[in-house]
Design a protein around this motif. Structure first.
Motif, PDB file in Angstrom:
ATOM      1  N   GLU A   1      41.247  42.711  42.440  1.00 39.05           N
ATOM      2  CA  GLU A   1      42.355  42.767  41.688  1.00 39.05           C
ATOM      3  C   GLU A   1      43.206  41.424  41.421  1.00 39.05           C
ATOM      4  O   GLU A   1      43.769  41.370  40.212  1.00 39.05           O
ATOM      5  CB  GLU A   1      43.536  44.027  42.189  1.00 39.05           C
ATOM      6  CG  GLU A   1      42.653  45.224  42.047  1.00 39.05           C
ATOM      7  CD  GLU A   1      43.862  46.276  42.546  1.00 39.05           C
ATOM      8  OE1 GLU A   1      44.884  46.105  42.532  1.00 39.05           O
ATOM      9  OE2 GLU A   1      43.073  47.592  42.583  1.00 39.05           O
ATOM     10  N   GLN A   2      43.517  40.780  42.494  1.00 40.20           N
ATOM     11  CA  GLN A   2      44.066  39.423  42.364  1.00 40.20           C
ATOM     12  C   GLN A   2      43.321  38.316  41.345  1.00 40.20           C
ATOM     13  O   GLN A   2      44.285  37.873  40.505  1.00 40.20           O
ATOM     14  CB  GLN A   2      44.307  38.872  43.626  1.00 40.20           C
ATOM     15  CG  GLN A   2      45.217  39.498  44.532  1.00 40.20           C
ATOM     16  CD  GLN A   2      45.477  38.666  45.838  1.00 40.20           C
ATOM     17  OE1 GLN A   2      45.608  37.597  45.975  1.00 40.20           O
ATOM     18  NE2 GLN A   2      45.326  39.488  47.196  1.00 40.20           N
TER      19      GLN A   2
ATOM     20  N   ASP B   1      41.319  39.405  38.960  1.00 39.15           N
ATOM     21  CA  ASP B   1      41.661  39.936  37.460  1.00 39.15           C
ATOM     22  C   ASP B   1      42.993  39.702  37.077  1.00 39.15           C
ATOM     23  O   ASP B   1      43.015  39.054  35.930  1.00 39.15           O
ATOM     24  CB  ASP B   1      41.319  41.333  37.651  1.00 39.15           C
ATOM     25  CG  ASP B   1      39.864  41.711  37.797  1.00 39.15           C
ATOM     26  OD1 ASP B   1      39.157  40.742  37.524  1.00 39.15           O
ATOM     27  OD2 ASP B   1      39.568  42.962  38.136  1.00 39.15           O
ATOM     28  N   ALA B   2      44.041  39.861  37.810  1.00 37.82           N
ATOM     29  CA  ALA B   2      45.383  39.405  37.559  1.00 37.82           C
ATOM     30  C   ALA B   2      45.581  38.128  37.171  1.00 37.82           C
ATOM     31  O   ALA B   2      46.329  37.685  36.410  1.00 37.82           O
ATOM     32  CB  ALA B   2      46.308  40.052  38.518  1.00 37.82           C
ATOM     33  N   ALA B   3      45.061  37.201  37.835  1.00 38.84           N
ATOM     34  CA  ALA B   3      45.142  35.794  37.476  1.00 38.84           C
ATOM     35  C   ALA B   3      44.315  35.127  36.221  1.00 38.84           C
ATOM     36  O   ALA B   3      44.632  34.199  35.675  1.00 38.84           O
ATOM     37  CB  ALA B   3      44.429  34.979  38.827  1.00 38.84           C
ATOM     38  N   ASN B   4      43.311  36.200  35.799  1.00 38.27           N
ATOM     39  CA  ASN B   4      42.740  36.083  34.411  1.00 38.27           C
ATOM     40  C   ASN B   4      41.990  34.614  34.493  1.00 38.27           C
ATOM     41  O   ASN B   4      42.051  33.879  33.306  1.00 38.27           O
ATOM     42  CB  ASN B   4      44.004  36.262  33.260  1.00 38.27           C
ATOM     43  CG  ASN B   4      42.913  36.295  32.003  1.00 38.27           C
ATOM     44  OD1 ASN B   4      41.960  36.897  32.057  1.00 38.27           O
ATOM     45  ND2 ASN B   4      43.698  35.946  30.932  1.00 38.27           N
TER      46      ASN B   4
END
Length: 153
Positions: free
Chosen positions: A63-64, A66-69
């Motif tokens: 998830e981290q 993905d969140a950092a894109n």
């Protein structure tokens, strides 16, 4: 040639692995797959790397990341262990492979040789000890470039 995002991914993933007591030892981004596959290789520095370690890393980073894109398009995340290295480089390796055939390569000749083959006996602060046909050879650690596992035991 590695993908241009790999250095950024390594920089992002290394502290996450470290917080779990793991080491990030490699990253590969396979963009020739559909969807692309990001493989992170981890290892546990003090014991065999297990499925639990891979799962913990996957849960911690998924998830981290993905969140950092960092990776804008959809991708698959694989966490794996690189397996056994042929080169011994830490105390754990020297304990685990005691009795195995090794080749020791030195940076300069020691007793007239740069290349030593024998069964691994041990390693201490000053030397690596191998058995060569019943005779123990002591090779100073300061001269050793590599200690490599050989085929067979």
């Amino acid at each position: 040639m590695s993908h241009p995002l790999v250095p950024q991914i390594i920089k992002f993933a290394t502290p996450i692995a470290k917080s779990l007591g793991l080491e990030l030892v490699g990253a590969v981004f396979h963009t020739n797959q559909h969807p692309p596959i990001l493989r992170l290789d981890i290892r546990h520095p003090h014991q065999d790397t297990g499925l639990d370690d891979c799962e913990r890393m996957s849960n911690a980073i998924g998830e981290q990341l993905d969140a950092a894109n960092i990776i804008p398009e959809p991708y698959l995340l694989e966490i794996s262990s690189p397996g056994i290295s042929k080169f011994l480089d830490n105390d754990r390796d020297f304990i685990a492979f005691k009795g195995f055939n090794v080749a020791v390569n030195t940076s300069e000749p020691y007793k007239g040789k740069n290349y030593w083959i024998g069964q691994l006996v041990s390693r201490d602060q000053t030397a690596v000890y191998i058995n060569q046909k019943g005779r123990q050879a002591s090779i100073p650690r300061s001269l050793i470039n590599t200690v490599e596992l050989q085929e067979g035991r």
